[in-house]
Design a protein around this motif. Structure first.
Motif, PDB file in Angstrom:
ATOM      1  N   VAL A   1      13.823  10.574  -2.920  1.00  0.00           N
ATOM      2  CA  VAL A   1      12.486  10.552  -3.524  1.00  0.00           C
ATOM      3  C   VAL A   1      12.059   9.111  -3.783  1.00  0.00           C
ATOM      4  CG1 VAL A   1      11.112  11.233  -5.541  1.00  0.00           C
ATOM      5  CG2 VAL A   1      12.789  12.820  -4.566  1.00  0.00           C
ATOM      6  N   ASN A   2      12.877   8.375  -4.513  1.00  0.00           N
ATOM      7  CA  ASN A   2      12.623   6.962  -4.820  1.00  0.00           C
ATOM      8  C   ASN A   2      13.258   6.103  -3.728  1.00  0.00           C
ATOM      9  OD1 ASN A   2      11.378   7.047  -7.655  1.00  0.00           O
ATOM     10  ND2 ASN A   2      13.216   8.296  -7.932  1.00  0.00           N
ATOM     11  N   LEU A   3      12.639   6.069  -2.571  1.00  0.00           N
ATOM     12  CA  LEU A   3      13.283   5.426  -1.430  1.00  0.00           C
ATOM     13  C   LEU A   3      13.252   3.903  -1.498  1.00  0.00           C
ATOM     14  CD1 LEU A   3      10.864   4.370   0.752  1.00  0.00           C
ATOM     15  CD2 LEU A   3      10.539   6.829   0.870  1.00  0.00           C
ATOM     16  N   SER A   4      12.533   3.348  -2.482  1.00  0.00           N
ATOM     17  CA  SER A   4      12.445   1.891  -2.602  1.00  0.00           C
ATOM     18  C   SER A   4      12.452   1.495  -4.063  1.00  0.00           C
ATOM     19  CB  SER A   4      11.161   1.389  -1.946  1.00  0.00           C
ATOM     20  OG  SER A   4      10.964   0.010  -2.165  1.00  0.00           O
ATOM     21  N   MET A   5      13.217   0.484  -4.388  1.00  0.00           N
ATOM     22  CA  MET A   5      13.226  -0.133  -5.715  1.00  0.00           C
ATOM     23  C   MET A   5      13.661   0.852  -6.788  1.00  0.00           C
ATOM     24  SD  MET A   5      10.123  -1.935  -7.815  1.00  0.00           S
ATOM     25  CE  MET A   5      10.378  -2.699  -9.392  1.00  0.00           C
ATOM     26  N   ASP A   6      14.612   0.430  -7.617  1.00  0.00           N
ATOM     27  CA  ASP A   6      15.092   1.269  -8.713  1.00  0.00           C
ATOM     28  C   ASP A   6      14.969   0.591 -10.069  1.00  0.00           C
ATOM     29  OD1 ASP A   6      16.074   3.742  -7.396  1.00  0.00           O
ATOM     30  OD2 ASP A   6      17.253   2.293  -6.278  1.00  0.00           O
ATOM     31  N   SER A   7      14.169  -0.464 -10.156  1.00  0.00           N
ATOM     32  CA  SER A   7      13.990  -1.102 -11.454  1.00  0.00           C
ATOM     33  C   SER A   7      12.782  -0.544 -12.199  1.00  0.00           C
ATOM     34  CB  SER A   7      13.860  -2.620 -11.317  1.00  0.00           C
ATOM     35  OG  SER A   7      12.699  -2.961 -10.604  1.00  0.00           O
ATOM     36  N   MET A   8      12.245   0.595 -11.707  1.00  0.00           N
ATOM     37  CA  MET A   8      11.156   1.247 -12.444  1.00  0.00           C
ATOM     38  C   MET A   8      11.695   2.180 -13.523  1.00  0.00           C
ATOM     39  SD  MET A   8      12.318   3.487 -10.207  1.00  0.00           S
ATOM     40  CE  MET A   8      11.724   3.025  -8.573  1.00  0.00           C
ATOM     41  N   ILE A   9      13.012   2.249 -13.689  1.00  0.00           N
ATOM     42  CA  ILE A   9      13.617   3.217 -14.604  1.00  0.00           C
ATOM     43  C   ILE A   9      13.497   2.786 -16.060  1.00  0.00           C
ATOM     44  CG2 ILE A   9      15.255   4.053 -12.879  1.00  0.00           C
ATOM     45  CD1 ILE A   9      17.414   2.406 -14.411  1.00  0.00           C
ATOM     46  N   VAL A  10      13.547   3.791 -16.932  1.00  0.00           N
ATOM     47  CA  VAL A  10      13.817   3.596 -18.360  1.00  0.00           C
ATOM     48  C   VAL A  10      15.009   4.488 -18.676  1.00  0.00           C
ATOM     49  CG1 VAL A  10      11.409   3.086 -18.871  1.00  0.00           C
ATOM     50  CG2 VAL A  10      12.240   5.417 -19.115  1.00  0.00           C
TER      51      VAL A  10
ATOM     52  N   ILE B   1      13.100  -1.843 -17.535  1.00  0.00           N
ATOM     53  CA  ILE B   1      13.196  -3.063 -16.738  1.00  0.00           C
ATOM     54  C   ILE B   1      11.820  -3.407 -16.184  1.00  0.00           C
ATOM     55  CG2 ILE B   1      14.150  -4.076 -14.630  1.00  0.00           C
ATOM     56  CD1 ILE B   1      16.179  -3.826 -16.850  1.00  0.00           C
ATOM     57  N   LEU B   2      11.465  -4.685 -16.252  1.00  0.00           N
ATOM     58  CA  LEU B   2      10.207  -5.156 -15.677  1.00  0.00           C
ATOM     59  C   LEU B   2      10.413  -6.557 -15.137  1.00  0.00           C
ATOM     60  CD1 LEU B   2       7.142  -4.769 -15.223  1.00  0.00           C
ATOM     61  CD2 LEU B   2       6.783  -5.683 -17.531  1.00  0.00           C
ATOM     62  N   ASP B   3      10.107  -6.758 -13.858  1.00  0.00           N
ATOM     63  CA  ASP B   3      10.183  -8.092 -13.285  1.00  0.00           C
ATOM     64  C   ASP B   3       8.961  -8.899 -13.701  1.00  0.00           C
ATOM     65  OD1 ASP B   3      12.567  -7.514 -12.040  1.00  0.00           O
ATOM     66  OD2 ASP B   3      11.645  -6.978 -10.129  1.00  0.00           O
ATOM     67  N   ALA B   4       9.082 -10.207 -13.678  1.00  0.00           N
ATOM     68  CA  ALA B   4       8.038 -11.081 -14.213  1.00  0.00           C
ATOM     69  C   ALA B   4       6.842 -11.236 -13.292  1.00  0.00           C
ATOM     70  CB  ALA B   4       8.629 -12.454 -14.535  1.00  0.00           C
ATOM     71  N   ASP B   5       6.821 -10.495 -12.183  1.00  0.00           N
ATOM     72  CA  ASP B   5       5.637 -10.506 -11.320  1.00  0.00           C
ATOM     73  C   ASP B   5       5.121  -9.089 -11.044  1.00  0.00           C
ATOM     74  OD1 ASP B   5       7.743  -9.695  -9.760  1.00  0.00           O
ATOM     75  OD2 ASP B   5       7.388 -11.118  -8.134  1.00  0.00           O
TER      76      ASP B   5
END
Length: 283
Positions: free
Chosen positions: A148-157, A90-94
């Motif tokens: 651990v990942n206390l913010s944002m979860d769209s960095m996943i693959v 996932i990658l946001d457009a900004d």
């Protein structure tokens, strides 16, 4: 050897000002076997927008969300229904990917269905603000992931053969965490890469940084918490629900205090507000 291709899913809504930088970060990946799936959520022809910037590549394709302003969740689901790859990101457009993200994630996917990475949190000019979840690589369970990942979860693959889901279009916020919990239904653990491999841009209007969005965040976090306690997510690691619920309890307390804290300290990041509260819980 058969190439393992990533589908990088990118919803785009009024993204003309940022999409060039974001797409260039995908083109700069050291791992070349990817397809970038742009989902236009505003009727724009983003392939034409990119071409005007001198950006063309046969690995970039565009879909339509079928709506105008239908939201990132709907747009991502449109892509997920049409993908023909095993691996997705996932990658946001900004935002941006660091050059090694897909290469390092691929290695981790050999043993884990889900891979998360640390974040390089930046302002709109890509000036560094802080890291989130930087540190050693480690195996996480559903119950430890958010600590651990206390913010944002769209960095996943993730490997769609071993864990998959669809984004909840009924929720206004926290859809990345809700989606992650769907993946954890069949994946008992995930691998976290402690190197910051994902640039996350904090904007003045950011859903997790704006001073007037607490009501939406509280509602969504409360919904997920209620679902956890009702058994809505039958996690592969049955003990995981307790850890996620404990995190959400503290995060909800932080939400209730954030507006006053932001008024007292303008520019305070929610992560900097939340992190001491998590540390005090001793988990």
């Amino acid at each position: 050897m058969i190439d393992k291709t990533f589908a990088v899913i990118m919803p785009a809504w009024k993204a003309e000002a940022t999409i060039g930088t974001t797409v260039r970060s995908v083109l700069a990946q050291t791992y070349p076997h990817w397809q970038l799936v742009l989902i236009s959520d505003d009727g724009a022809d983003y392939l034409a927008v990119l071409a005007e910037m001198g950006i063309t590549d046969p690995r970039i394709k565009q879909l339509s969300s079928g709506k105008i302003g239908g939201g990132a969740s709907n747009a991502r689901n449109v892509a997920l229904e049409q993908l023909d790859t095993d691996y997705a990101a996932i990658l946001d457009a900004d935002d941006r990917l660091k050059p090694l993200k897909l290469e390092l994630a691929l290695a981790a996917l050999d043993e884990h269905a889900i891979v998360s990475t640390a974040l390089d949190v930046m302002d709109e000019q890509f000036a560094h603000l802080r890291y989130v979840a930087e540190g050693p690589d480690r195996v996480l369970t559903p119950g430890t992931h958010k600590w651990v990942n206390l913010s944002m979860d769209s960095m996943i693959v993730w490997d769609r053969r071993r864990a998959d889901g669809r984004y909840d279009v009924t929720m206004s916020n926290m859809t990345d965490l809700e989606f992650l919990l769907q993946l954890y239904r069949t994946a008992p653990t995930s691998m976290h890469l402690g190197a910051p491999l994902h640039d996350y841009v904090k904007r003045a209007s950011s859903m997790s940084n704006g001073p007037k969005v607490a009501a939406g965040m509280i509602a969504s976090k409360t919904t997920i918490l209620e679902r956890l306690r009702s058994g809505y997510y039958p996690l592969a690691d049955a003990a995981g629900s307790e850890g996620v619920a404990a995190f959400l309890d503290i995060s909800l307390k932080a939400e209730a205090l954030y507006e006053a804290a932001l008024a007292a300290q303008p520019g305070l990041l929610f992560e900097d507000h939340l992190e001491p509260m998590l540390a005090a819980a001793g988990r």
